[in-house]
Design a protein around this motif. Structure first.
Motif, PDB file in Angstrom:
ATOM      1  N   ARG A  67       0.811  -1.214   0.000  1.00  0.00           N
ATOM      2  CA  ARG A  67       0.000   0.000   0.000  1.00  0.00           C
ATOM      3  C   ARG A  67       0.850   1.272   0.000  1.00  0.00           C
ATOM      4  NH1 ARG A  67      -5.286  -0.086   0.524  1.00  0.00           N
ATOM      5  NH2 ARG A  67      -5.419   1.829   1.730  1.00  0.00           N
ATOM      6  N   ILE A  68       2.073   1.215   0.560  1.00  0.00           N
ATOM      7  CA  ILE A  68       2.915   2.414   0.553  1.00  0.00           C
ATOM      8  C   ILE A  68       3.896   2.412  -0.609  1.00  0.00           C
ATOM      9  CG2 ILE A  68       2.700   2.733   3.044  1.00  0.00           C
ATOM     10  CD1 ILE A  68       5.744   1.953   3.176  1.00  0.00           C
ATOM     11  N   ASN A  69       3.836   1.409  -1.444  1.00  0.00           N
ATOM     12  CA  ASN A  69       4.653   1.408  -2.657  1.00  0.00           C
ATOM     13  C   ASN A  69       4.239   2.635  -3.466  1.00  0.00           C
ATOM     14  OD1 ASN A  69       5.681   0.992  -5.272  1.00  0.00           O
ATOM     15  ND2 ASN A  69       5.651  -1.219  -4.977  1.00  0.00           N
ATOM     16  N   LEU A  70       5.189   3.506  -3.744  1.00  0.00           N
ATOM     17  CA  LEU A  70       4.853   4.801  -4.346  1.00  0.00           C
ATOM     18  C   LEU A  70       4.089   4.683  -5.657  1.00  0.00           C
ATOM     19  CD1 LEU A  70       7.885   7.128  -3.633  1.00  0.00           C
ATOM     20  CD2 LEU A  70       5.529   7.393  -2.906  1.00  0.00           C
ATOM     21  N   THR A  71       4.411   3.694  -6.450  1.00  0.00           N
ATOM     22  CA  THR A  71       3.708   3.541  -7.725  1.00  0.00           C
ATOM     23  C   THR A  71       2.219   3.347  -7.491  1.00  0.00           C
ATOM     24  OG1 THR A  71       5.695   2.486  -8.594  1.00  0.00           O
ATOM     25  CG2 THR A  71       3.679   2.245  -9.881  1.00  0.00           C
ATOM     26  N   LYS A  72       1.884   2.475  -6.578  1.00  0.00           N
ATOM     27  CA  LYS A  72       0.469   2.197  -6.291  1.00  0.00           C
ATOM     28  C   LYS A  72      -0.169   3.311  -5.475  1.00  0.00           C
ATOM     29  CE  LYS A  72       1.442  -2.639  -6.599  1.00  0.00           C
ATOM     30  NZ  LYS A  72       1.838  -3.822  -5.912  1.00  0.00           N
ATOM     31  N   LEU A  73       0.609   3.878  -4.564  1.00  0.00           N
ATOM     32  CA  LEU A  73       0.090   4.934  -3.700  1.00  0.00           C
ATOM     33  C   LEU A  73      -0.282   6.181  -4.505  1.00  0.00           C
ATOM     34  CD1 LEU A  73      -0.311   5.606  -0.649  1.00  0.00           C
ATOM     35  CD2 LEU A  73       1.967   6.577  -0.693  1.00  0.00           C
ATOM     36  N   LEU A  74       0.568   6.556  -5.451  1.00  0.00           N
ATOM     37  CA  LEU A  74       0.303   7.760  -6.234  1.00  0.00           C
ATOM     38  C   LEU A  74      -0.874   7.578  -7.187  1.00  0.00           C
ATOM     39  CD1 LEU A  74       3.976   8.834  -6.984  1.00  0.00           C
ATOM     40  CD2 LEU A  74       2.402   9.790  -5.285  1.00  0.00           C
ATOM     41  N   ILE A  75      -1.093   6.360  -7.629  1.00  0.00           N
ATOM     42  CA  ILE A  75      -2.256   6.095  -8.482  1.00  0.00           C
ATOM     43  C   ILE A  75      -3.531   6.107  -7.648  1.00  0.00           C
ATOM     44  CG2 ILE A  75      -3.372   4.321  -9.899  1.00  0.00           C
ATOM     45  CD1 ILE A  75      -0.501   3.586 -10.861  1.00  0.00           C
ATOM     46  N   ARG A  76      -3.441   5.560  -6.430  1.00  0.00           N
ATOM     47  CA  ARG A  76      -4.612   5.462  -5.554  1.00  0.00           C
ATOM     48  C   ARG A  76      -5.020   6.819  -4.979  1.00  0.00           C
ATOM     49  NH1 ARG A  76      -2.625   2.081  -2.095  1.00  0.00           N
ATOM     50  NH2 ARG A  76      -2.433   3.447  -0.313  1.00  0.00           N
ATOM     51  N   ILE A  77      -4.040   7.657  -4.675  1.00  0.00           N
ATOM     52  CA  ILE A  77      -4.337   8.954  -4.049  1.00  0.00           C
ATOM     53  C   ILE A  77      -4.161  10.053  -5.088  1.00  0.00           C
ATOM     54  CG2 ILE A  77      -3.679  10.568  -2.231  1.00  0.00           C
ATOM     55  CD1 ILE A  77      -2.552   8.183  -0.686  1.00  0.00           C
ATOM     56  N   THR A  78      -5.243  10.634  -5.469  1.00  0.00           N
ATOM     57  CA  THR A  78      -5.194  11.727  -6.443  1.00  0.00           C
ATOM     58  C   THR A  78      -5.140  13.062  -5.701  1.00  0.00           C
ATOM     59  OG1 THR A  78      -7.594  11.744  -6.577  1.00  0.00           O
ATOM     60  CG2 THR A  78      -6.425  10.435  -8.215  1.00  0.00           C
TER      61      THR A  78
END
Length: 173
Positions: A67-78
């Motif tokens: 969940r804190i992996n930046l790739t996934k985090l930046l996509i999830r949090i706009t």
């Protein structure tokens, strides 16, 4: 007392002392062995009950790292606005919230593993801060872009920590 009486007393006493000493050492070693067996059985029973809890803790921390992996985090949090500082704070707050939610799992894992997880979290936050201080960033969208481009060049800290967790879980078997 004459010497024959003393020899007679010693003739009865010495074998009795030897027999008593041998019996003492045999019983002592038997009771220690029984105590070790009981301790081993108890430890085995506790381990059988604790293993699912430990595995669940590793699963939760693996999920945290995903969940804190930046790739996934930046996509999830706009971004909510174009302000880069607001977006930085929002992403870091999400990371801290996830961490606080899972911090109790540290009691089920090794100190080294927990340290690596905390280091991955802190390294992720430092990457966000460093990117936000960059001259290339002037908006929240640009911050996302710079962070994703930086991840193309190097591995995410959470990926390294996740690899360590997988290795440690593999050693449980």
């Amino acid at each position: 007392m004459d010497s024959t009486k003393i020899i007679e007393i010693l003739a009865y006493t010495i074998p009795s002392l030897i027999t008593g000493s041998v019996a003492y050492f045999l019983f002592d070693s038997y009771f220690k062995d029984q105590q070790n067996t009981r301790r081993w059985l108890l430890q085995k029973e506790v381990q059988k009950e604790a293993l699912p809890l430990r595995l669940q803790a590793y699963e939760r921390m693996a999920l945290f790292l995903e969940r804190i992996n930046l790739t996934k985090l930046l996509i999830r949090i706009t971004p909510l606005s174009q302000d880069k500082n607001d977006y930085e704070n929002l992403v870091m707050a999400q990371i801290e919230q996830e961490f606080e939610h899972n911090s109790t799992q540290q009691i089920y894992m090794s100190d080294e593993c927990w340290t690596i997880i905390v280091t991955a979290k802190n390294a992720t936050i430092q990457m966000i801060r460093a990117a936000n201080r960059s001259d290339r960033v002037d908006s929240a969208d640009k911050l996302r872009e710079v962070l994703l481009n930086d991840l193309m060049d190097k591995q995410s800290p959470s990926n390294a920590a996740l690899a360590y967790i997988k290795n440690e879980v593999g050693q449980l078997w």
